[in-house]
Design a protein around this motif. Structure first.
Motif, PDB file in Angstrom:
ATOM      1  N   GLU A   1     109.854 -54.616 -53.372  1.00  0.00           N
ATOM      2  CA  GLU A   1     110.440 -55.287 -54.535  1.00  0.00           C
ATOM      3  C   GLU A   1     109.563 -56.396 -55.096  1.00  0.00           C
ATOM      4  OE1 GLU A   1     114.448 -56.561 -53.852  1.00  0.00           O
ATOM      5  OE2 GLU A   1     114.994 -54.653 -52.946  1.00  0.00           O
ATOM      6  N   GLY A   2     108.553 -56.804 -54.365  1.00  0.00           N
ATOM      7  CA  GLY A   2     107.679 -57.871 -54.845  1.00  0.00           C
ATOM      8  C   GLY A   2     108.123 -59.252 -54.429  1.00  0.00           C
ATOM      9  N   GLN A   3     109.052 -59.323 -53.498  1.00  0.00           N
ATOM     10  CA  GLN A   3     109.511 -60.605 -52.960  1.00  0.00           C
ATOM     11  C   GLN A   3     108.574 -61.035 -51.845  1.00  0.00           C
ATOM     12  OE1 GLN A   3     112.368 -61.979 -54.343  1.00  0.00           O
ATOM     13  NE2 GLN A   3     112.408 -60.219 -55.710  1.00  0.00           N
ATOM     14  N   GLY A   4     108.601 -62.320 -51.484  1.00  0.00           N
ATOM     15  CA  GLY A   4     107.728 -62.850 -50.440  1.00  0.00           C
ATOM     16  C   GLY A   4     107.854 -62.136 -49.111  1.00  0.00           C
ATOM     17  N   SER A   5     109.051 -61.650 -48.772  1.00  0.00           N
ATOM     18  CA  SER A   5     109.255 -60.979 -47.486  1.00  0.00           C
ATOM     19  C   SER A   5     108.549 -59.635 -47.413  1.00  0.00           C
ATOM     20  CB  SER A   5     110.748 -60.794 -47.215  1.00  0.00           C
ATOM     21  OG  SER A   5     111.320 -59.952 -48.207  1.00  0.00           O
ATOM     22  N   CYS A   6     108.135 -59.107 -48.546  1.00  0.00           N
ATOM     23  CA  CYS A   6     107.469 -57.797 -48.535  1.00  0.00           C
ATOM     24  C   CYS A   6     106.070 -57.879 -47.946  1.00  0.00           C
ATOM     25  CB  CYS A   6     107.450 -57.163 -49.917  1.00  0.00           C
ATOM     26  SG  CYS A   6     106.251 -57.836 -51.062  1.00  0.00           S
ATOM     27  N   ILE A   7     105.483 -59.055 -47.898  1.00  0.00           N
ATOM     28  CA  ILE A   7     104.126 -59.201 -47.365  1.00  0.00           C
ATOM     29  C   ILE A   7     104.106 -58.837 -45.882  1.00  0.00           C
ATOM     30  CG2 ILE A   7     102.225 -60.809 -46.962  1.00  0.00           C
ATOM     31  CD1 ILE A   7     103.407 -62.359 -49.482  1.00  0.00           C
TER      32      ILE A   7
ATOM     33  N   ARG B   1     102.333 -55.535 -44.049  1.00  0.00           N
ATOM     34  CA  ARG B   1     101.430 -55.642 -42.887  1.00  0.00           C
ATOM     35  C   ARG B   1     101.918 -54.770 -41.751  1.00  0.00           C
ATOM     36  NH1 ARG B   1     101.361 -61.434 -43.695  1.00  0.00           N
ATOM     37  NH2 ARG B   1     103.049 -61.524 -42.178  1.00  0.00           N
ATOM     38  N   ASP B   2     103.222 -54.836 -41.476  1.00  0.00           N
ATOM     39  CA  ASP B   2     103.800 -54.047 -40.381  1.00  0.00           C
ATOM     40  C   ASP B   2     103.690 -52.553 -40.667  1.00  0.00           C
ATOM     41  OD1 ASP B   2     104.413 -56.424 -39.140  1.00  0.00           O
ATOM     42  OD2 ASP B   2     106.548 -56.361 -39.653  1.00  0.00           O
ATOM     43  N   MET B   3     103.908 -52.168 -41.913  1.00  0.00           N
ATOM     44  CA  MET B   3     103.802 -50.757 -42.284  1.00  0.00           C
ATOM     45  C   MET B   3     102.377 -50.253 -42.064  1.00  0.00           C
ATOM     46  SD  MET B   3     102.858 -49.016 -45.403  1.00  0.00           S
ATOM     47  CE  MET B   3     103.095 -47.356 -45.971  1.00  0.00           C
ATOM     48  N   ALA B   4     101.384 -51.064 -42.432  1.00  0.00           N
ATOM     49  CA  ALA B   4      99.984 -50.672 -42.259  1.00  0.00           C
ATOM     50  C   ALA B   4      99.643 -50.516 -40.779  1.00  0.00           C
ATOM     51  CB  ALA B   4      99.063 -51.707 -42.908  1.00  0.00           C
TER      52      ALA B   4
ATOM     53  N   MET C   1     112.279 -51.364 -49.347  1.00  0.00           N
ATOM     54  CA  MET C   1     111.063 -50.645 -49.034  1.00  0.00           C
ATOM     55  C   MET C   1     111.416 -49.191 -48.734  1.00  0.00           C
ATOM     56  SD  MET C   1     108.403 -51.072 -45.844  1.00  0.00           S
ATOM     57  CE  MET C   1     109.524 -50.534 -44.588  1.00  0.00           C
ATOM     58  N   THR C   2     110.598 -48.295 -49.262  1.00  0.00           N
ATOM     59  CA  THR C   2     110.711 -46.891 -48.891  1.00  0.00           C
ATOM     60  C   THR C   2     109.340 -46.439 -48.416  1.00  0.00           C
ATOM     61  OG1 THR C   2     110.178 -46.147 -51.118  1.00  0.00           O
ATOM     62  CG2 THR C   2     112.502 -46.416 -50.595  1.00  0.00           C
ATOM     63  N   THR C   3     109.321 -45.591 -47.410  1.00  0.00           N
ATOM     64  CA  THR C   3     108.047 -45.076 -46.929  1.00  0.00           C
ATOM     65  C   THR C   3     108.101 -43.563 -46.886  1.00  0.00           C
ATOM     66  OG1 THR C   3     108.741 -45.186 -44.623  1.00  0.00           O
ATOM     67  CG2 THR C   3     107.578 -47.099 -45.498  1.00  0.00           C
ATOM     68  N   ALA C   4     106.946 -42.971 -47.007  1.00  0.00           N
ATOM     69  CA  ALA C   4     106.832 -41.525 -46.908  1.00  0.00           C
ATOM     70  C   ALA C   4     105.528 -41.212 -46.204  1.00  0.00           C
ATOM     71  CB  ALA C   4     106.859 -40.891 -48.297  1.00  0.00           C
ATOM     72  N   PHE C   5     105.526 -40.190 -45.386  1.00  0.00           N
ATOM     73  CA  PHE C   5     104.339 -39.755 -44.665  1.00  0.00           C
ATOM     74  C   PHE C   5     104.109 -38.297 -45.020  1.00  0.00           C
ATOM     75  CE2 PHE C   5     102.496 -37.983 -40.691  1.00  0.00           C
ATOM     76  CZ  PHE C   5     101.265 -38.590 -40.814  1.00  0.00           C
ATOM     77  N   HIS C   6     102.907 -37.941 -45.446  1.00  0.00           N
ATOM     78  CA  HIS C   6     102.643 -36.619 -46.005  1.00  0.00           C
ATOM     79  C   HIS C   6     101.481 -35.902 -45.327  1.00  0.00           C
ATOM     80  CE1 HIS C   6     105.145 -38.063 -49.308  1.00  0.00           C
ATOM     81  NE2 HIS C   6     104.407 -39.133 -49.314  1.00  0.00           N
TER      82      HIS C   6
ATOM     83  N   PRO D   1     107.820 -54.630 -58.902  1.00  0.00           N
ATOM     84  CA  PRO D   1     107.521 -53.921 -57.661  1.00  0.00           C
ATOM     85  C   PRO D   1     106.029 -53.915 -57.319  1.00  0.00           C
ATOM     86  CG  PRO D   1     107.899 -52.350 -59.407  1.00  0.00           C
ATOM     87  CD  PRO D   1     108.210 -53.708 -59.975  1.00  0.00           C
ATOM     88  N   VAL D   2     105.781 -53.647 -56.046  1.00  0.00           N
ATOM     89  CA  VAL D   2     104.430 -53.481 -55.516  1.00  0.00           C
ATOM     90  C   VAL D   2     104.425 -52.154 -54.769  1.00  0.00           C
ATOM     91  CG1 VAL D   2     102.704 -54.382 -53.906  1.00  0.00           C
ATOM     92  CG2 VAL D   2     104.117 -55.971 -55.247  1.00  0.00           C
ATOM     93  N   LEU D   3     103.443 -51.318 -55.050  1.00  0.00           N
ATOM     94  CA  LEU D   3     103.308 -50.047 -54.347  1.00  0.00           C
ATOM     95  C   LEU D   3     102.114 -50.127 -53.412  1.00  0.00           C
ATOM     96  CD1 LEU D   3     103.813 -47.589 -57.336  1.00  0.00           C
ATOM     97  CD2 LEU D   3     105.537 -48.530 -55.786  1.00  0.00           C
ATOM     98  N   LEU D   4     102.292 -49.639 -52.185  1.00  0.00           N
ATOM     99  CA  LEU D   4     101.232 -49.624 -51.183  1.00  0.00           C
ATOM    100  C   LEU D   4     101.024 -48.194 -50.723  1.00  0.00           C
ATOM    101  CD1 LEU D   4      99.296 -50.941 -49.097  1.00  0.00           C
ATOM    102  CD2 LEU D   4     101.308 -51.269 -47.620  1.00  0.00           C
ATOM    103  N   ASP D   5      99.798 -47.719 -50.818  1.00  0.00           N
ATOM    104  CA  ASP D   5      99.426 -46.390 -50.327  1.00  0.00           C
ATOM    105  C   ASP D   5      98.321 -46.567 -49.303  1.00  0.00           C
ATOM    106  OD1 ASP D   5     101.056 -44.690 -52.017  1.00  0.00           O
ATOM    107  OD2 ASP D   5      99.747 -45.308 -53.658  1.00  0.00           O
TER     108      ASP D   5
END
Length: 152
Positions: free
Chosen positions: A19-25, A29-32, A1-6, A73-77
């Motif tokens: 990466e699209g693995q189950g652990s990314c869910i 959630r935590d990132m949000a 996971m990579t994050t950026a704040f702009h 991959p899955v991208l979250l914005d």
């Protein structure tokens, strides 16, 4: 996971690639939750606890579907847009999701119905590769156009 704040471009938003693995869910959630907590404490954005929990729910459902139906991959914005938080999830599968018709005996597969019920806005867009799902949630508990008001 990579994050950026702009914040420098005039928008308060964060992005992450998974990466699209189950652990990314859980990570999504935590990132949000972390993003909205930062908006509340560092930028004085009014964010109710209900909005934070609904954002976690919507992110969880959308990222779960991306992991389940798309390879890769899955991208979250996440973006603050006035009195809303805008959640965008991109995945590589070009098939647009559709809420299923009600079935009394169906177990599961209600995620999209839940997302659409709690959001103030929802749209899907095909991209040159894959699709982008956008959901908009109110940051306060009693927003204009709230679900309860729309049913009247």
């Amino acid at each position: 996971m990579t994050t950026a704040f702009h914040p420098a471009d005039g928008h308060l938003h964060a992005s992450a690639a998974f990466e699209g693995q189950g652990s990314c869910i859980a990570a999504a959630r935590d990132m949000a939750a972390s993003f909205l907590s930062r908006m509340r404490t560092e930028h004085s954005v009014a964010v109710s606890q209900r909005a934070l929990e609904l954002t976690r729910l919507v992110v969880s459902e959308l990222v779960t579907n991306a992991c389940k139906y798309a390879a890769g991959p899955v991208l979250l914005d996440l973006r603050i847009a006035g009195e809303l938080v805008e959640i965008q999830v991109w995945d590589s599968d070009p098939v647009l999701p559709m809420a299923r018709a009600a079935e009394a005996g169906r177990v599961g597969q209600h995620g999209l119905e839940i997302v659409m019920a709690v959001c103030q806005g929802f749209e899907t867009t095909r991209e040159p590769v894959g699709k982008r799902i956008t959901a908009r949630l109110a940051l306060t508990d009693d927003p204009p156009g709230h679900v309860a008001q729309r049913r009247r």
